[in-house]
Enzyme design. Structure first.
Site, PDB file in Angstrom:
ATOM      1  N   ARG A 129       0.812  -1.220   0.000  1.00  0.00           N
ATOM      2  CA  ARG A 129       0.000   0.000   0.000  1.00  0.00           C
ATOM      3  C   ARG A 129       0.844   1.268   0.000  1.00  0.00           C
ATOM      4  O   ARG A 129       0.388   2.319  -0.432  1.00  0.00           O
ATOM      5  CB  ARG A 129      -0.933   0.005   1.215  1.00  0.00           C
ATOM      6  CG  ARG A 129      -2.057  -1.013   1.114  1.00  0.00           C
ATOM      7  CD  ARG A 129      -2.748  -1.149   2.431  1.00  0.00           C
ATOM      8  NE  ARG A 129      -1.781  -1.471   3.477  1.00  0.00           N
ATOM      9  CZ  ARG A 129      -2.066  -1.588   4.766  1.00  0.00           C
ATOM     10  NH1 ARG A 129      -3.301  -1.401   5.177  1.00  0.00           N
ATOM     11  NH2 ARG A 129      -1.139  -1.900   5.642  1.00  0.00           N
TER      12      ARG A 129
ATOM     13  N   LYS B 111       3.235 -19.254   4.945  1.00  0.00           N
ATOM     14  CA  LYS B 111       2.666 -19.796   6.169  1.00  0.00           C
ATOM     15  C   LYS B 111       2.188 -18.650   7.046  1.00  0.00           C
ATOM     16  O   LYS B 111       2.765 -17.561   6.922  1.00  0.00           O
ATOM     17  CB  LYS B 111       3.693 -20.690   6.850  1.00  0.00           C
ATOM     18  CG  LYS B 111       4.422 -20.080   8.046  1.00  0.00           C
ATOM     19  CD  LYS B 111       5.346 -21.047   8.704  1.00  0.00           C
ATOM     20  CE  LYS B 111       5.456 -20.698  10.169  1.00  0.00           C
ATOM     21  NZ  LYS B 111       6.538 -21.237  10.912  1.00  0.00           N
TER      22      LYS B 111
ATOM     23  N   HIS C  82       9.149 -23.490   4.171  1.00  0.00           N
ATOM     24  CA  HIS C  82      10.527 -23.244   3.728  1.00  0.00           C
ATOM     25  C   HIS C  82      11.487 -24.337   4.187  1.00  0.00           C
ATOM     26  O   HIS C  82      12.578 -24.478   3.639  1.00  0.00           O
ATOM     27  CB  HIS C  82      11.006 -21.847   4.146  1.00  0.00           C
ATOM     28  CG  HIS C  82      11.280 -21.710   5.599  1.00  0.00           C
ATOM     29  ND1 HIS C  82      10.334 -21.318   6.508  1.00  0.00           N
ATOM     30  CD2 HIS C  82      12.399 -21.937   6.314  1.00  0.00           C
ATOM     31  CE1 HIS C  82      10.863 -21.305   7.709  1.00  0.00           C
ATOM     32  NE2 HIS C  82      12.109 -21.674   7.625  1.00  0.00           N
TER      33      HIS C  82
ATOM     34  N   HIS D 195       6.538 -27.728   9.987  1.00  0.00           N
ATOM     35  CA  HIS D 195       7.932 -28.114   9.738  1.00  0.00           C
ATOM     36  C   HIS D 195       8.260 -29.518  10.268  1.00  0.00           C
ATOM     37  O   HIS D 195       8.830 -30.349   9.560  1.00  0.00           O
ATOM     38  CB  HIS D 195       8.894 -27.113  10.377  1.00  0.00           C
ATOM     39  CG  HIS D 195       8.662 -25.693   9.955  1.00  0.00           C
ATOM     40  ND1 HIS D 195       8.340 -25.356   8.666  1.00  0.00           N
ATOM     41  CD2 HIS D 195       8.690 -24.538  10.647  1.00  0.00           C
ATOM     42  CE1 HIS D 195       8.186 -24.044   8.587  1.00  0.00           C
ATOM     43  NE2 HIS D 195       8.387 -23.522   9.781  1.00  0.00           N
TER      44      HIS D 195
HETATM   45  P1  NAP Z   1       5.214  -7.599   7.393  1.00  0.00           P
HETATM   46  O1  NAP Z   1       6.636  -7.238   7.638  1.00  0.00           O
HETATM   47  O2  NAP Z   1       4.174  -7.058   8.310  1.00  0.00           O
HETATM   48  O3  NAP Z   1       4.859  -7.100   5.902  1.00  0.00           O
HETATM   49  C1  NAP Z   1       3.567  -7.104   5.395  1.00  0.00           C
HETATM   50  C2  NAP Z   1       3.578  -6.525   3.983  1.00  0.00           C
HETATM   51  O4  NAP Z   1       2.242  -6.544   3.485  1.00  0.00           O
HETATM   52  C3  NAP Z   1       4.047  -5.081   3.904  1.00  0.00           C
HETATM   53  O5  NAP Z   1       4.762  -4.909   2.710  1.00  0.00           O
HETATM   54  C4  NAP Z   1       2.738  -4.296   3.864  1.00  0.00           C
HETATM   55  O6  NAP Z   1       2.968  -3.048   3.265  1.00  0.00           O
HETATM   56  C5  NAP Z   1       1.896  -5.228   2.998  1.00  0.00           C
HETATM   57  N1  NAP Z   1       0.451  -5.055   3.175  1.00  0.00           N
HETATM   58  C6  NAP Z   1      -0.245  -5.001   4.339  1.00  0.00           C
HETATM   59  N2  NAP Z   1      -1.553  -4.803   4.089  1.00  0.00           N
HETATM   60  C7  NAP Z   1      -1.682  -4.766   2.740  1.00  0.00           C
HETATM   61  C8  NAP Z   1      -2.789  -4.582   1.866  1.00  0.00           C
HETATM   62  N3  NAP Z   1      -4.032  -4.409   2.318  1.00  0.00           N
HETATM   63  N4  NAP Z   1      -2.551  -4.607   0.542  1.00  0.00           N
HETATM   64  C9  NAP Z   1      -1.312  -4.770   0.054  1.00  0.00           C
HETATM   65  N5  NAP Z   1      -0.229  -4.941   0.819  1.00  0.00           N
HETATM   66  C10 NAP Z   1      -0.414  -4.927   2.157  1.00  0.00           C
HETATM   67  O7  NAP Z   1       4.988  -9.171   7.341  1.00  0.00           O
HETATM   68  P2  NAP Z   1       6.085 -10.303   7.035  1.00  0.00           P
HETATM   69  O8  NAP Z   1       6.796 -10.634   8.284  1.00  0.00           O
HETATM   70  O9  NAP Z   1       6.884  -9.915   5.838  1.00  0.00           O
HETATM   71  O10 NAP Z   1       5.144 -11.561   6.718  1.00  0.00           O
HETATM   72  C11 NAP Z   1       4.481 -11.717   5.489  1.00  0.00           C
HETATM   73  C12 NAP Z   1       3.873 -13.117   5.430  1.00  0.00           C
HETATM   74  O11 NAP Z   1       4.917 -14.074   5.479  1.00  0.00           O
HETATM   75  C13 NAP Z   1       2.953 -13.459   6.613  1.00  0.00           C
HETATM   76  O12 NAP Z   1       1.921 -14.295   6.156  1.00  0.00           O
HETATM   77  C14 NAP Z   1       3.854 -14.223   7.555  1.00  0.00           C
HETATM   78  O13 NAP Z   1       3.130 -15.120   8.365  1.00  0.00           O
HETATM   79  C15 NAP Z   1       4.724 -14.976   6.564  1.00  0.00           C
HETATM   80  N6  NAP Z   1       6.020 -15.371   7.100  1.00  0.00           N
HETATM   81  C16 NAP Z   1       6.900 -14.422   7.526  1.00  0.00           C
HETATM   82  C17 NAP Z   1       8.138 -14.810   8.013  1.00  0.00           C
HETATM   83  C18 NAP Z   1       9.165 -13.792   8.450  1.00  0.00           C
HETATM   84  O14 NAP Z   1      10.260 -14.212   8.814  1.00  0.00           O
HETATM   85  N7  NAP Z   1       8.879 -12.525   8.414  1.00  0.00           N
HETATM   86  C19 NAP Z   1       8.480 -16.181   8.077  1.00  0.00           C
HETATM   87  C20 NAP Z   1       7.553 -17.122   7.617  1.00  0.00           C
HETATM   88  C21 NAP Z   1       6.333 -16.698   7.131  1.00  0.00           C
HETATM   89  P3  NAP Z   1       1.931  -1.815   3.439  1.00  0.00           P
HETATM   90  O15 NAP Z   1       1.616  -1.713   4.890  1.00  0.00           O
HETATM   91  O16 NAP Z   1       2.653  -0.647   2.868  1.00  0.00           O
HETATM   92  O17 NAP Z   1       0.745  -2.176   2.625  1.00  0.00           O
END
Ligand code: NAP
Length: 484
Positions: free
Chosen positions: A51, A148, A178, A240
């Site tokens: 966004r 996930k 992963h 996992h």
């Molecule tokens: P994050 O840091 O909170 O990032 C979320 C992303 O989604 C941001 O780029 C945010 O940008 C965008 N977003 C939020 N609302 C949105 C909307 N309505 N439309 C479009 N974009 C939107 O989360 P993350 O840690 O990267 O995790 C992402 C996914 O990966 C989750 O499902 C999480 O469970 C999974 N995951 C993460 C990890 C990890 O290590 N981080 C590991 C395994 C799995 P804006 O706010 O600018 O829109």
């Protein structure tokens, strides 16, 4: 031995959540490494979408910073970094409204593979699938990649599967675990099915029990809200550890092809018995010299979420009847280590008499760190009178055995993203697998809730709660050390 790089077809990869933690820490650096390896054709493009009202230039700045931080070695090559950044684009877009979808559509090429990576919170998975379809962005060459957690329980996983299935064929859906992208996890299959040595012994006649340990030193900082709802069972065990269990226990698939492998994994999950309550130990880190306790971290002094779980599982089939599988995982433990120990039975008869002691072989498969295999074998203790026996390790570190050019194997995300582009689903979970895994874990969690179960405290930096030792002791067994 130098690994071959097989180029893939040109592709457009859209990363929804491109500015988020996962995208910047894992996905983008993984793509950069594959770019540096020469795996991408020139025409390929990466499009970040979120966004935030960013320009393409400011998104490229974010990407450049993430390369510096998470791909430090290769990001020292300005030519590589610039070449990669030229292929990066950005579209401001909202998964929950119509904003940004038309510009995204204009950016995509019609003639190539399209992959949409859902690197956003799980509540957006369904809306994204719907909008991709509604805006006619899905071609036969389209794949979606779903992160996930895939559901919170069986019901929500079923609902999500149904939503995705109403917009995409199963062959277009790539559910990430992963762990399956880790080089050593794939090596489990190579070790089992590429060697004659192990498979004939790989059953309850020769294997006493199997231990699977995924120990982490990290806590839950930054993920408190998610973790408080999930706990170790949902966060680690259901996916996992279950996947590792499947790979270690499954029958040999006829071919190394996606459905043959996933059919065999599914059979393992479906053959799991329900777990008896006295075969499970839940724990919660309670603080100590090495940091704060779980309840303090989440700000809830009555939290009953487990940060540790150990259990004894049984697979009711011909191969494994009578061989228990002990699984454990936890946070804030003494070491970071993922290891599978296959503990063989004692030799049926000792020709050396009682004083030689009892000795059994053990095969340890280290997934991280120091990936490799150790086989414990019994030999004569040197120099002693009589015939005294001693166990010694036959140790092989993959990095040492494969030479310096393989010291730095591809990260799991490198392998998985390229498999998406190749259209190879072998290392991704099928919808029925995920549902079967929830069907096994749901009653365990429901049992805790019904009994008002409170996890046992354990000290940060320890090996987990004492009751986990008792789980083994009762069976006259013991955990192998967590320290790798
Ligand atoms: P994050 O840091 O909170 O990032 C979320 C992303 O989604 C941001 O780029 C945010 O940008 C965008 N977003 C939020 N609302 C949105 C909307 N309505 N439309 C479009 N974009 C939107 O989360 P993350 O840690 O990267 O995790 C992402 C996914 O990966 C989750 O499902 C999480 O469970 C999974 N995951 C993460 C990890 C990890 O290590 N981080 C590991 C395994 C799995 P804006 O706010 O600018 O829109």
């Amino acid at each position: 031995m130098v690994s071959r790089v097989i180029p893939v077809d040109p592709f457009d990869l859209v990363i929804f959540g491109g500015t988020g933690d996962l995208a910047q820490r894992k996905i983008v650096p993984a793509l950069f490494r594959r770019y540096c390896a020469g795996q991408w054709p020139e025409a390929t493009r990466i499009i970040g979408a979120a966004r935030g009202a960013l320009t393409v230039e400011s998104f490229r700045d974010i990407v450049a910073e993430s390369l510096r931080q998470y791909a430090p070695k290769r990001s020292k090559d300005p030519e590589a970094v610039n070449g990669f950044l030229q292929r990066i684009n950005y579209v401001p877009l909202d998964a929950l409204s119509e904003d940004g979808w038309a510009p995204l559509s204009e950016l995509l090429s019609t003639d190539r593979i399209r992959a949409f990576y859902f690197s956003v919170g799980p509540r957006l998975f369904g809306p994204l699938a719907e909008r991709i379809r509604a805006h006619n962005l899905a071609t036969p060459q389209t794949r979606i990649v779903v992160e996930k957690p895939f559901g919170h329980d069986l019901e929500s996983a079923r609902a999500l599967n149904a939503t995705l299935a109403s917009h995409f064929d199963e062959g277009q859906i790539y559910r990430i675990d992963h762990y399956l992208g880790k080089e050593t996890v794939q090596n489990l299959m190579a070790v089992r099915f590429g060697n004659m040595l192990f498979e004939p012994l790989w059953n309850s006649q020769y294997v006493d029990h199997i231990q699977i340990t995924v120990a982490e030193t990290v806590g839950i900082d930054g993920r408190e809200e998610y973790y408080e709802r999930a706990g170790a069972m949902r966060d680690m065990m259901q996916n996992h550890l279950m996947q590792l269990l499947c790979l270690i226990a499954m029958e040999p698939p006829a071919k190394f092809d996606p459905d043959a492998v996933r059919d065999e994994k599914l059979k393992v999950i479906r053959a799991l018995d329900p777990v008896e309550p006295h075969h499970i130990v839940r724990g919660q880190f309670a603080g100590g010299k090495q940091g704060r306790g779980y309840r303090e971290v989440v700000g809830n002094n009555r939290s009953t979420t487990e940060s540790y779980v150990a259990l004894r599982a049984h697979i009711s089939n011909w191969r494994w009847a009578g061989t228990p599988f002990y699984l454990r995982t936890g946070k804030e433990l003494v070491a970071r280590s993922s290891v599978i120990n296959v503990m063989f039975k004692d030799a049926p008869h000792s020709i050396f008499g009682e004083e030689a002691g009892r000795h059994a072989n053990a095969l340890s498969i280290r997934l991280q760190p120091n990936e490799g295999i150790t086989l414990k074998v019994t030999i004569k203790e040197p120099g002693q009178g009589g015939m005294r026996l001693v166990d010694v390790p036959l140790d092989m570190s993959f990095a040492e055995a494969l030479g310096p050019e393989n010291q730095d194997p591809p990260d799991a995300y490198e392998r998985l993203v390229m498999d998406v582009i190749r259209g190879n689903q072998t290392l991704f979970m099928r919808g029925d697998e995920v549902e079967a895994a929830w069907a096994w874990t749901d009653p365990i969690i429901a049992g805790w809730q019904a009994r008002g179960d409170v996890p046992k405290p354990y000290e940060n930096g320890s090996t987990g709660p004492g009751d986990a030792e008792l789980l083994m002791k009762r069976d006259h067994r013991r955990w192998q050390g967590i320290n790798p």
